[in-house]
Design a protein around this motif. Structure first.
Motif, short mmCIF file in Angstrom:
data_model
loop_
_atom_site.label_atom_id
_atom_site.label_comp_id
_atom_site.label_asym_id
_atom_site.label_seq_id
_atom_site.Cartn_x
_atom_site.Cartn_y
_atom_site.Cartn_z
N LEU A 1 0.81 -1.21 0.00
CA LEU A 1 0.00 0.00 0.00
C LEU A 1 0.85 1.27 0.00
O LEU A 1 0.42 2.30 -0.52
CB LEU A 1 -0.93 0.00 1.21
N HIS A 2 2.04 1.19 0.57
CA HIS A 2 2.90 2.39 0.65
C HIS A 2 3.78 2.57 -0.57
O HIS A 2 4.36 3.65 -0.75
CB HIS A 2 3.76 2.33 1.92
N THR A 3 3.96 1.54 -1.35
CA THR A 3 4.87 1.63 -2.51
C THR A 3 4.18 1.12 -3.78
O THR A 3 4.77 0.41 -4.57
CB THR A 3 6.16 0.83 -2.26
N ARG A 4 2.89 1.48 -3.93
CA ARG A 4 2.15 0.97 -5.08
C ARG A 4 2.70 1.49 -6.39
O ARG A 4 3.16 2.62 -6.49
CB ARG A 4 0.67 1.36 -4.95
N SER A 5 2.67 0.61 -7.37
CA SER A 5 3.04 0.95 -8.73
C SER A 5 2.36 -0.06 -9.64
O SER A 5 1.79 -1.06 -9.17
CB SER A 5 4.56 0.87 -8.92
N ILE A 6 2.41 0.16 -10.93
CA ILE A 6 1.80 -0.80 -11.86
C ILE A 6 2.43 -2.17 -11.68
O ILE A 6 1.74 -3.20 -11.62
CB ILE A 6 1.95 -0.31 -13.32
N LYS A 7 3.76 -2.21 -11.57
CA LYS A 7 4.47 -3.48 -11.42
C LYS A 7 4.07 -4.18 -10.12
O LYS A 7 3.79 -5.38 -10.09
CB LYS A 7 5.97 -3.25 -11.45
N LYS A 8 4.02 -3.39 -9.02
CA LYS A 8 3.65 -3.97 -7.73
C LYS A 8 2.23 -4.50 -7.75
O LYS A 8 1.92 -5.57 -7.21
CB LYS A 8 3.78 -2.91 -6.63
N THR A 9 1.33 -3.75 -8.39
CA THR A 9 -0.06 -4.18 -8.46
C THR A 9 -0.20 -5.46 -9.28
O THR A 9 -0.94 -6.37 -8.92
CB THR A 9 -0.94 -3.07 -9.06
N GLU A 10 0.53 -5.54 -10.38
CA GLU A 10 0.52 -6.77 -11.19
C GLU A 10 1.01 -7.95 -10.38
O GLU A 10 0.43 -9.04 -10.44
CB GLU A 10 1.40 -6.59 -12.43
N GLU A 11 2.09 -7.75 -9.62
CA GLU A 11 2.63 -8.83 -8.79
C GLU A 11 1.61 -9.26 -7.73
O GLU A 11 1.44 -10.45 -7.46
CB GLU A 11 3.93 -8.37 -8.11
N MET A 12 0.92 -8.28 -7.12
CA MET A 12 -0.05 -8.59 -6.09
C MET A 12 -1.25 -9.33 -6.68
O MET A 12 -1.79 -10.27 -6.08
CB MET A 12 -0.50 -7.31 -5.37
N ILE A 13 -1.68 -8.92 -7.89
CA ILE A 13 -2.78 -9.61 -8.55
C ILE A 13 -2.40 -11.05 -8.86
O ILE A 13 -3.19 -11.98 -8.65
CB ILE A 13 -3.19 -8.86 -9.84
N GLU A 14 -1.18 -11.26 -9.35
CA GLU A 14 -0.71 -12.61 -9.64
C GLU A 14 -0.69 -13.46 -8.37
O GLU A 14 -1.10 -14.63 -8.38
CB GLU A 14 0.70 -12.57 -10.25
N PHE A 15 -0.25 -12.84 -7.27
CA PHE A 15 -0.23 -13.55 -5.99
C PHE A 15 -1.64 -13.93 -5.57
O PHE A 15 -1.91 -15.06 -5.15
CB PHE A 15 0.42 -12.68 -4.92
N GLN A 16 -2.58 -12.98 -5.69
CA GLN A 16 -3.96 -13.24 -5.31
C GLN A 16 -4.57 -14.35 -6.16
O GLN A 16 -5.28 -15.23 -5.64
CB GLN A 16 -4.79 -11.96 -5.44
N LEU A 17 -4.33 -14.32 -7.46
CA LEU A 17 -4.86 -15.35 -8.35
C LEU A 17 -4.32 -16.73 -7.98
O LEU A 17 -5.05 -17.72 -7.99
CB LEU A 17 -4.53 -15.02 -9.80
N LYS A 18 -3.02 -16.76 -7.65
CA LYS A 18 -2.40 -18.02 -7.25
C LYS A 18 -3.04 -18.55 -5.97
O LYS A 18 -3.36 -19.75 -5.85
CB LYS A 18 -0.90 -17.84 -7.06
N LYS A 19 -3.23 -17.67 -4.97
CA LYS A 19 -3.84 -18.09 -3.70
C LYS A 19 -5.28 -18.54 -3.90
O LYS A 19 -5.73 -19.52 -3.28
CB LYS A 19 -3.79 -16.95 -2.68
N ILE A 20 -6.02 -17.85 -4.77
CA ILE A 20 -7.40 -18.23 -5.03
C ILE A 20 -7.45 -19.62 -5.65
O ILE A 20 -8.28 -20.46 -5.28
CB ILE A 20 -8.09 -17.19 -5.94
N ASP A 21 -6.55 -19.89 -6.62
CA ASP A 21 -6.49 -21.21 -7.24
C ASP A 21 -6.19 -22.29 -6.21
O ASP A 21 -6.78 -23.38 -6.22
CB ASP A 21 -5.43 -21.24 -8.35
N GLU A 22 -5.24 -21.99 -5.29
CA GLU A 22 -4.90 -22.95 -4.24
C GLU A 22 -6.09 -23.20 -3.32
O GLU A 22 -6.37 -24.34 -2.94
CB GLU A 22 -3.70 -22.43 -3.43
N ASN A 23 -6.78 -22.11 -2.95
CA ASN A 23 -7.94 -22.25 -2.07
C ASN A 23 -9.06 -23.04 -2.74
O ASN A 23 -9.72 -23.87 -2.10
CB ASN A 23 -8.46 -20.87 -1.66
N LEU A 24 -9.28 -22.78 -4.03
CA LEU A 24 -10.30 -23.52 -4.76
C LEU A 24 -9.97 -25.00 -4.82
O LEU A 24 -10.85 -25.86 -4.68
CB LEU A 24 -10.44 -22.96 -6.18
#
Length: 269
Positions: A71-94
């Motif tokens: 949240l303190h160092t947001r950027s396009i690259k950071k947001t992409e990385e966070m989205i990829e992380f979230q997608l990975k965790k969602i797949d694992e949870n599913l």
């Protein structure tokens, strides 16, 4: 003029305690947009956006330190990385939820099977192939100790489900020597039949099988019946005695509903 929300409003809106919001402020994760002269904390739409992100990331297992950094160092690259992380965790949870769903459906089928089962107290000889088990050795004698040993076994298997051992069959072993002496409650280990994490086996061969319903306190009479049957048929036990618990304390409090299966490895005299 931008709309501001009191801490109590945010607490009710997001079903989150005031203490947690104050803690988020203390660690620099979510500071109020305005603090009034009366000491009240006021949050703007910007803080609501942050709180939505925090809750989303926390639900996926992201640590507070990582969320602060994002949240303190947001950027396009950071947001992409966070989205990829979230997608990975969602797949694992599913994947985990689907696995749990399948296992619970199997457990439900098993319960229904024994609701309609009728072949109780009938000795039968069956052949079993070798079975892999996760075995926890230990000496114990009653139901509460069995439950405690199964909890230890559960930790060893790294299962996350606290309800029941879903698809896996659970049981105990009685040492042959103890069983022959009539010590039917001197257990020497608990186990789960599983192919995933294993450290021992139940050997292949012929087994005398026997199902009974009710309290474990009446197990002795069933073993006396089985010993008589074995003598009449010219068999003797050649290994440790197995008890499998199909319906037990994790499923019902009514001991009359318990279903236990005895399996005795056989050889001809």
């Amino acid at each position: 003029m931008k709309k501001l929300y009191k801490i109590g409003d945010i607490s009710k809106l997001y079903n989150i305690s005031n203490d947690i919001l104050r803690y988020y402020e203390k660690i620099g994760l979510l500071a109020p947009d305005v603090r009034g002269e009366n000491g009240y904390r006021y949050y703007s739409e910007k803080q609501l956006w942050k709180l939505n992100n925090i809750r989303s990331l926390r639900s996926l297992g992201v640590g507070l330190k990582e969320i602060i950094d994002f949240l303190h160092t947001r950027s396009i690259k950071k947001t992409e990385e966070m989205i990829e992380f979230q997608l990975k965790k969602i797949d694992e949870n599913l994947k985990e939820l689907l696995k749990l769903k399948n296992e619970l459906e199997l457990k439900k089928e098993n319960i229904r099977y024994f609701e309609n089962f009728s072949k109780y107290e009938i000795p039968e000889i069956k052949f079993f192939s070798e079975r892999s088990i996760l075995l926890k050795k230990g000496e114990f004698k009653d139901e509460s100790e069995i439950n405690l040993e199964l909890k230890k076994l559960k930790r060893s298997s790294e299962e996350d489900n606290d309800f029941i051992f879903t698809k896996s069959e659970i049981g105990t072993l009685i040492k042959l020597e103890e069983w022959e002496k009539g010590n039917y409650f001197n257990y020497m280990g608990t186990f789960v039949i599983t192919d995933e994490i294993k450290n021992s086996i139940l050997e292949s061969g012929e087994y005398l099988t026997y199902f009974f319903r009710g309290d474990y306190n009446f197990t002795e009479k069933h073993y006396i019946t089985l010993k008589k049957y074995m003598n009449e048929k010219g068999y003797r036990a050649k290994g440790d005695i197995i008890e499998l618990y199909h319906i037990e304390m994790h499923i019902t409090e009514n001991k009359e509903e318990y279903v236990t299966e005895i399996q005795i490895p056989l050889e001809k005299i």
